[in-house]
Scaffold this active site. Structure first.
Site, short mmCIF file in Angstrom:
data_model
loop_
_atom_site.label_atom_id
_atom_site.label_comp_id
_atom_site.label_asym_id
_atom_site.label_seq_id
_atom_site.Cartn_x
_atom_site.Cartn_y
_atom_site.Cartn_z
CG MET A 1 3.32 0.66 4.89
SD MET A 1 2.68 -0.49 6.11
CE MET A 1 1.38 -1.30 5.20
CG HIS A 2 6.28 5.24 1.24
ND1 HIS A 2 5.82 6.13 0.31
CD2 HIS A 2 6.98 4.30 0.54
CE1 HIS A 2 6.22 5.77 -0.90
NE2 HIS A 2 6.91 4.66 -0.78
CG LEU B 1 -4.14 9.43 0.81
CD1 LEU B 1 -5.51 9.95 0.40
CD2 LEU B 1 -3.73 10.03 2.16
CD GLU B 2 1.75 3.46 2.51
OE1 GLU B 2 1.85 2.78 3.55
OE2 GLU B 2 2.72 3.88 1.87
CG ASN B 3 -3.77 3.87 6.81
OD1 ASN B 3 -3.56 2.69 7.06
ND2 ASN B 3 -2.89 4.83 7.08
#
Length: 579
Positions: free
Chosen positions: A1-2, A404-406
């Site tokens: 996670m960035h 895009l982590e969401n």
């Protein structure tokens, strides 16, 4: 996670849920669709040559003549028009779904094909009073013209049917053109269908190593098109463009297009148009193995740097991050000069050019832990591609990183990236930074996207941190922070469709860069050796070596600088020494 700022370790990957309103709307829509017993079929194949289009004023060239729209929600407009000089625009309002309908004369015991071209908001097309089974079909919102088609059979006593279109409550306006109720003449004075003329303005572009984009000007009375490659039909489409895949690299092909409808197929477009695919091999200017690092456009207690100060050990610099705009899917970039010690936009642009002159690539990253970019329909996919292309033209970025982590929609992200590739060409760098769980299975949206764009994809830098324990390709569970975790999980990607040259391992550059999963740079190097040469492995050893493995990624360049560049000074030279 960035992350934009430090956070505690996570037990597993966490995704932000969709809003309750979105779930409620989707549930209501699903219920309506189920109740409608939708059927979607191809064009009728048993239509006789004497069949006609029984709809009156099918292109709305005579305004709303022969059409009735609920509560005055419809109007004839000049733009956009698929053919001719007009089209229908209908705008849902409140509890009105903007239903426009026409009574069409038909023959009993006859089969009819109902079709229309739609654009804009969610749109339905259907027929009632058929005397048998009423039918309908629909499409979500579309930024370009899309054909809806279904068919029905009339009952023994049916002499007319009600044909309709409508939108969805509270949704955007929709547009309709070229409505057709094709079948036996019902005596209502419809329009006889004739074979269309050949398409014109055929063009070839968007070259990749294995595909070419073919486009042409729409033909007024066509319901479909056939694409011919070197004299052989290779594709049938409903719109005025096609992506022809499965081609050989650096090879010239010749294309022609025909237009079709129920009356037949036109002649081939002339003259034949030629196009050449891109050359095989990596994107020009990228080494066989390389290191990617994220440059922070913000200050979260890591060392603040200009691009000019970034270590030469980084081959690709991913600028984190682009910002979402008020237009769904669209992004922009705002240099955070206030947090970067007064770093100016002019200096930033000049530094990009200097890095590129030194053989480095600079790309724009979209997403991150707090990213709110959503590409989940055709309109947002188009907005994404157009806005990223605009940033590339303005700043000179070499490509885009998808972080895009969401949530990610494979269908529309694929559409967006293919559109961007068509605009940029084979020089485009496409990187992806999925979280570990996103690449556990080919059924995941990230994995599906990577496979969908394999012919134009540069590298997938999976984030092997902040994830806890995960399954390896041997079905065993491995804990993060070990060489086995890195090698056994990377094996999943290269054994399930991705080329080793499109795969890299992503790690934190220091203990402060992530909540968990940090390993020393020497362990990163051991993992690279194990994957490429089957040496320095832990308990897990791949069944085969992957000497083409692309390299490594880190979050972030700034946290690496905070730790004295220990990560890049160790991993960078090792990556370049790989076979």
């Amino acid at each position: 996670m960035h992350r934009r700022s430090p956070a505690p370790a996570l037990a597993g990957s966490v995704r932000r849920p969709h809003s309750t309103a979105r779930r409620t709307w989707a549930g209501a829509l699903s219920a309506v669709l189920a109740a409608s017993a939708l059927t979607l079929t191809g064009l009728a194949t048993d239509a006789a040559a004497a069949d006609i289009n029984n709809a009156k004023n099918p292109g709305f060239e005579s305004g709303l003549a022969n059409w009735t729209c609920s509560s005055g929600t419809g109007s004839s407009v000049a733009t956009p028009a698929r053919s001719g000089a007009a089209a229908l625009k209908a705008t849902p309002a409140g509890h009105d779904n903007a239903r426009c309908s026409q009574t069409v004369a038909v023959k009993p015991n006859s089969r009819y094909t109902l079709s229309a071209w739609v654009q804009g908001g969610l749109a339905y097309l259907g027929a009632t009073g058929t005397g048998t089974t009423d039918v309908s079909t629909w499409t979500p919102d579309s930024s370009g013209w899309k054909q809806l088609t279904t068919s029905f059979t009339t009952g023994a006593n049916t002499t007319s049917v009600n044909v309709y279109t409508h939108g969805w409550y509270g949704a955007a306006a929709y547009f309709v053109d070229d409505v057709s109720v094709f079948g036996p003449d019902g005596g209502g004075g419809g329009e006889e269908t004739v074979i269309p003329v050949p398409p014109t303005d055929v063009a070839v572009g968007g070259a990749t190593k294995s595909s070419l984009d073919v486009s042409w000007k729409p033909v007024a009375n066509a319901t479909g098109y056939n694409v011919y490659r070197d004299g052989l039909k290779v594709q049938s489409v409903s719109g005025a463009s096609a992506v022809v895949t499965g081609l050989a690299a650096d090879t010239e092909y010749t294309f022609q297009v025909t237009a079709t409808n129920a009356a037949g197929e036109s002649g081939k477009s002339t003259p034949p148009v030629k196009g050449r695919t891109a050359k095989d091999g990596p994107v020009t200017g990228l080494p066989k193995h390389f290191v990617t690092g994220y440059w922070q456009n913000f200050n979260n207690q890591a060392t603040v740097q200009t691009l000019a100060q970034v270590s030469d050990n980084y081959d690709i610099i991913a600028v984190a991050f682009a910002d979402a705009t008020s237009t769904p899917g669209a992004v922009t970039f705002n240099l955070n000069s206030a947090q970067l010690g007064g770093y100016t936009d002019a200096q930033f642009r000049a530094d990009i050019r200097a890095k590129q002159a030194a053989g480095k690539k600079v790309i724009i990253s979209v997403g991150g832990e707090l990213g709110t970019v959503r590409v989940n329909d055709a309109a947002s996919a188009t907005a994404f591609a157009n806005s990223v292309h605009a940033l590339m033209q303005s700043y000179g970025f070499d490509g885009v990183d998808i972080d895009l982590e969401n949530g990610l929609n494979a269908t529309y992200m694929t559409q967006a990236l293919r559109s961007l590739s068509a605009k940029v060409g084979s020089s485009l760098i496409i990187a992806m930074a999925p979280q570990t769980i996103d690449m556990q299975s080919t059924s995941g949206e990230y994995f599906k996207t990577a496979l969908n764009i394999k012919d134009i994809l540069t590298v997938v830098n999976t984030q092997y941190y902040n994830s806890g324990a995960m399954l390896g390709c041997d079905g065993k569970v491995y804990s993060q922070g070990t060489v086995d975790f890195l090698t056994a999980l990377t094996c999943i990607q290269v054994e399930n469709g991705l080329d080793p040259s499109q795969v890299a391992i992503g790690l934190p550059s220091s203990t402060r860069a992530a909540g968990g999963g940090y390993v020393s740079p020497s362990v990163v190097n051991n993992a690279l050796d194990c994957l490429t040469k089957l040496t320095n492995c832990g308990s897990f050893k791949p069944a085969r070596a992957y000497p083409a493995l692309r390299g490594a990624m880190t979050w972030s360049i700034n946290w690496d600088a905070t730790a004295g560049n220990a990560w890049s000074n160790t991993v960078g030279p090792h990556v370049r020494s790989l076979p």
